[in-house]
Design an enzyme around this catalytic site. Structure first.
Site, PDB file in Angstrom:
ATOM      1  N   ARG A   1       0.808  -1.231   0.000  1.00  0.00           N
ATOM      2  CA  ARG A   1       0.000   0.000   0.000  1.00  0.00           C
ATOM      3  C   ARG A   1       0.839   1.278   0.000  1.00  0.00           C
ATOM      4  NH1 ARG A   1      -3.541  -1.527   4.891  1.00  0.00           N
ATOM      5  NH2 ARG A   1      -2.017  -3.198   4.962  1.00  0.00           N
TER       6      ARG A   1
ATOM      7  N   LYS B   1       9.345  -1.303   2.850  1.00  0.00           N
ATOM      8  CA  LYS B   1       8.591  -0.575   3.864  1.00  0.00           C
ATOM      9  C   LYS B   1       9.435  -0.154   5.069  1.00  0.00           C
ATOM     10  CE  LYS B   1       4.273  -1.800   5.872  1.00  0.00           C
ATOM     11  NZ  LYS B   1       3.541  -2.765   6.685  1.00  0.00           N
TER      12      LYS B   1
ATOM     13  N   ASN C   1      39.943  27.914  -5.170  1.00  0.00           N
ATOM     14  CA  ASN C   1      40.575  26.732  -4.567  1.00  0.00           C
ATOM     15  C   ASN C   1      40.713  25.569  -5.533  1.00  0.00           C
ATOM     16  OD1 ASN C   1      37.752  26.540  -4.542  1.00  0.00           O
ATOM     17  ND2 ASN C   1      37.822  24.909  -3.023  1.00  0.00           N
TER      18      ASN C   1
HETATM   19  C1  UD1 Z   1      -0.422  -8.724  11.267  1.00  0.00           C
HETATM   20  C2  UD1 Z   1      -1.201  -9.723  12.118  1.00  0.00           C
HETATM   21  C3  UD1 Z   1      -2.441  -9.040  12.649  1.00  0.00           C
HETATM   22  C4  UD1 Z   1      -2.077  -7.805  13.419  1.00  0.00           C
HETATM   23  C5  UD1 Z   1      -1.215  -6.875  12.592  1.00  0.00           C
HETATM   24  C6  UD1 Z   1      -0.685  -5.772  13.439  1.00  0.00           C
HETATM   25  C7  UD1 Z   1      -0.757 -11.889  11.085  1.00  0.00           C
HETATM   26  C8  UD1 Z   1      -1.318 -12.980  10.271  1.00  0.00           C
HETATM   27  N1  UD1 Z   1      -1.558 -10.844  11.318  1.00  0.00           N
HETATM   28  O1  UD1 Z   1      -1.262  -8.399  10.169  1.00  0.00           O
HETATM   29  O2  UD1 Z   1      -3.167  -9.942  13.507  1.00  0.00           O
HETATM   30  O3  UD1 Z   1      -3.254  -7.132  13.854  1.00  0.00           O
HETATM   31  O4  UD1 Z   1      -0.101  -7.580  12.038  1.00  0.00           O
HETATM   32  O5  UD1 Z   1       0.029  -4.856  12.647  1.00  0.00           O
HETATM   33  O6  UD1 Z   1       0.344 -11.990  11.555  1.00  0.00           O
HETATM   34  N2  UD1 Z   1       6.018 -10.109   7.205  1.00  0.00           N
HETATM   35  C9  UD1 Z   1       7.074 -10.948   6.887  1.00  0.00           C
HETATM   36  N3  UD1 Z   1       6.841 -11.989   6.044  1.00  0.00           N
HETATM   37  C10 UD1 Z   1       5.611 -12.262   5.522  1.00  0.00           C
HETATM   38  C11 UD1 Z   1       4.546 -11.393   5.878  1.00  0.00           C
HETATM   39  C12 UD1 Z   1       4.781 -10.335   6.719  1.00  0.00           C
HETATM   40  O7  UD1 Z   1       8.197 -10.753   7.323  1.00  0.00           O
HETATM   41  O8  UD1 Z   1       5.489 -13.240   4.785  1.00  0.00           O
HETATM   42  C13 UD1 Z   1       6.290  -8.956   8.108  1.00  0.00           C
HETATM   43  C14 UD1 Z   1       5.965  -7.628   7.456  1.00  0.00           C
HETATM   44  O9  UD1 Z   1       7.084  -7.122   6.791  1.00  0.00           O
HETATM   45  C15 UD1 Z   1       5.568  -6.785   8.651  1.00  0.00           C
HETATM   46  C16 UD1 Z   1       4.993  -7.797   9.636  1.00  0.00           C
HETATM   47  O10 UD1 Z   1       5.452  -9.065   9.221  1.00  0.00           O
HETATM   48  O11 UD1 Z   1       6.683  -6.169   9.245  1.00  0.00           O
HETATM   49  C17 UD1 Z   1       3.477  -7.767   9.643  1.00  0.00           C
HETATM   50  O12 UD1 Z   1       3.037  -8.103   8.347  1.00  0.00           O
HETATM   51  P1  UD1 Z   1       1.748  -7.464   7.682  1.00  0.00           P
HETATM   52  O13 UD1 Z   1       1.577  -8.009   6.349  1.00  0.00           O
HETATM   53  O14 UD1 Z   1       1.792  -5.987   7.853  1.00  0.00           O
HETATM   54  O15 UD1 Z   1       0.643  -8.101   8.656  1.00  0.00           O
HETATM   55  P2  UD1 Z   1      -0.803  -7.595   8.848  1.00  0.00           P
HETATM   56  O16 UD1 Z   1      -1.637  -8.095   7.745  1.00  0.00           O
HETATM   57  O17 UD1 Z   1      -0.771  -6.153   9.129  1.00  0.00           O
HETATM   58 CA    CA Z   2       1.039  -4.440   9.431  1.00  0.00          CA
END
Ligand code: UD1
Ligand code: CA
Length: 462
Positions: free
Chosen positions: A16, A23, A388
């Protein structure tokens, strides 16, 4: 906490944000998001920290190479649970606890993390999660509690029922796990959900099914756990960080005339009774002394101003130092390790690069001083230029104490003007000038009497 390891999830692209920059490298008040997370966790004394990288992994690793971190590469990114799985060789050998943090939740405080670890230890839990309550829980995972108020599981908003969506307690994505218990369930995750991802959040439900203890700490300040998922949220975090810093400065005795238009990075120090006018930017761990006045449209980066310095409007000062009681500007530019001495005056449209300017010296108007060493009590006249650079090499100009450089002079480096010498205005100086001498290097003036009148008369006749 003894035997604590840290895992920071940072493999996501951040779709997004519509950005090529990963990010967690987006800057918040001048610093990549993930550095805030690393710094908040450092006082907990983890024995090791691993960052899970994926999207632009190399770029993230390079950007963090100055920190004592390990990396695990997750490719492809199949969800937060998968991220923890692929890093298992990092955390599984440890017998203690694993703290999982998100690289995109930068405002988390050390105190909150400590509180969570404390609860985790005291309740001897298998997992402790950090939750918070939100008026608008939107896209967050919801914490589902049982009839006696115990945490049962987490449901992602995309998988939640209408009833679950009404829950206002959300998962912040920050957890502490007992390593041995996490190891038992993390392999059981399945991707049978609406996003076809391995959810780390499912570990909570799996642990509960095994009758393990799960605790939760509710973070009272939701601002701390706000993630950054769009540039709108980034700007909001920026506003919060900035406001907090300015409030701290004001409580410490700094006058900030308009906090809404003043930008001070968290690592900057400012002394008491300093006044910051609107549209001032203080960056990169700059140190500003007491009783300074920084007028509008000034940017100070990686620099030090000692006490009582006045910076008039529209100046840029980078990687430089201005000593006590000096005045700079308006429209001055100091850069590349310039040092301006005490009680000096650097005036409008003066650029100074990689130079030392002595105490009580004045360069009040329209000058370029580069690679120069200017002594004390020197007067650098308007329009003085150090030449210079000859197109190949940079050379040094030395102007010793008490020299008077007349206006519009050029000093062709390498050249030395010795103590107390005097340079006539309009001179092009290419040889060293001895002590107390006058150097005059311009053509003599010739006055031709009545020339102008005769010229006009001859024009009229034609
Ligand atoms: C996640 C949580 C959600 C919570 C939210 C809070 C899960 C399934 N859900 O959702 O319950 O409310 O965070 O912000 O965990 N990332 C990886 N590898 C991946 C996917 C993500 O390293 O395959 C990292 C992302 O870079 C990020 C973090 O994990 O730093 C969270 O990932 P994101 O995709 O933002 O999770 P949300 O859908 O926001
Ligand atoms: Ca998140």
């Amino acid at each position: 906490m003894r035997n604590l390891t840290l895992l920071i999830l940072a493999a996501g692209k951040g779709t997004r944000l519509k950005s090529n920059l990963p990010k967690v490298l987006h800057r918040l008040a001048g610093k990549p998001l993930i550095e805030y997370v690393v710094e908040a966790a450092r006082p907990l004394g983890p024995s090791a920290t691993c960052v899970v990288v994926g999207y632009e992994a190399g770029q993230v690793q390079r950007a963090l190479s100055h920190l004592p971190l390990q990396f695990a590469v997750q490719e492809p990114q199949l969800g937060t649970g998968h991220a923890v799985q692929i890093a298992s060789s990092f955390w599984q050998p440890n017998r203690g606890n694993l703290l999982v943090l998100s690289g995109d939740v930068p405002l988390i405080s050390t105190e909150t993390l400590q509180q969570m670890l404390c609860e985790h230890t005291q309740s001897a839990a298998s997992a402790t999660l950090l939750s918070t309550k939100l008026d608008n829980p939107a896209r967050y995972g919801r914490v589902v509690r049982g009839p006696r108020g115990d945490v049962e599981r987490i449901v992602e908003h995309k998988d939640a029922t209408a009833e679950e969506l009404r829950l206002d307690e959300i998962n912040t994505g920050i957890y502490c796990f007992a390593v041995s218990d996490l190891a038992q369930v993390v392999g059981q995750l399945s991707a049978e959900n609406s996003q076809r991802e391995y959810y780390l959040t499912d570990c909570i439900g799996l642990l509960k099914k095994q009758n393990k203890r799960v605790s939760a700490v509710i973070c009272k300040d939701p601002v701390e756990v706000g993630g950054m998922n769009s540039r709108v949220e980034l700007a909001e975090l920026e506003r919060i960080v900035r406001q907090k810093k300015l409030e701290q400065l004001m409580l410490d005795g700094v006058t900030v005339i308009d906090p809404a238009s003043t930008y001070v990075e968290p690592g900057v120090q400012v002394g008491a009774d300093t006044v910051l006018y609107p549209n001032v930017f203080l960056e990169k761990a700059s140190v500003i002394g007491a009783r300074c006045q920084i007028y509008p449209n000034v940017r100070i980066s990686a620099s030090t101003l000692e006490d009582g310095v006045v910076v008039l409007d529209s100046c840029l000062i980078s990687e430089s130092r201005v000593r006590t009681g000096s005045q700079v500007g308006p429209f001055a530019h100091l850069k590349n390790h310039t040092v301006v001495g005490r009680q000096a005056r650097i005036g409008n449209f003066v650029e100074i690069k990689n130079s030392q300017i002595g105490d009580n010296t004045k360069a009040a108007h329209l000058s370029y001083l580069g690679d120069a060493e200017i002594g004390q009590d020197v007067n650098v006249g308007a329009g003085t230029i150090t030449c210079n650079y000859d197109g190949f090499t940079k050379s040094k100009t030395i102007v010793e104490d008490g020299v008077f450089v007349g206006s519009d002079s050029q000093l062709i480096a390498p050249v030395t003007v010795h103590r107390g010498a005097y340079i006539a205005a309009g001179s092009t100086i290419e040889q060293d000038v001895p002590e107390e001498a006058l150097a005059i290097a311009r053509s003599h003036q010739v006055n031709k009497e009545h020339w102008a009148r005769k010229k006009r008369e001859s024009r009229r006749k034609d």
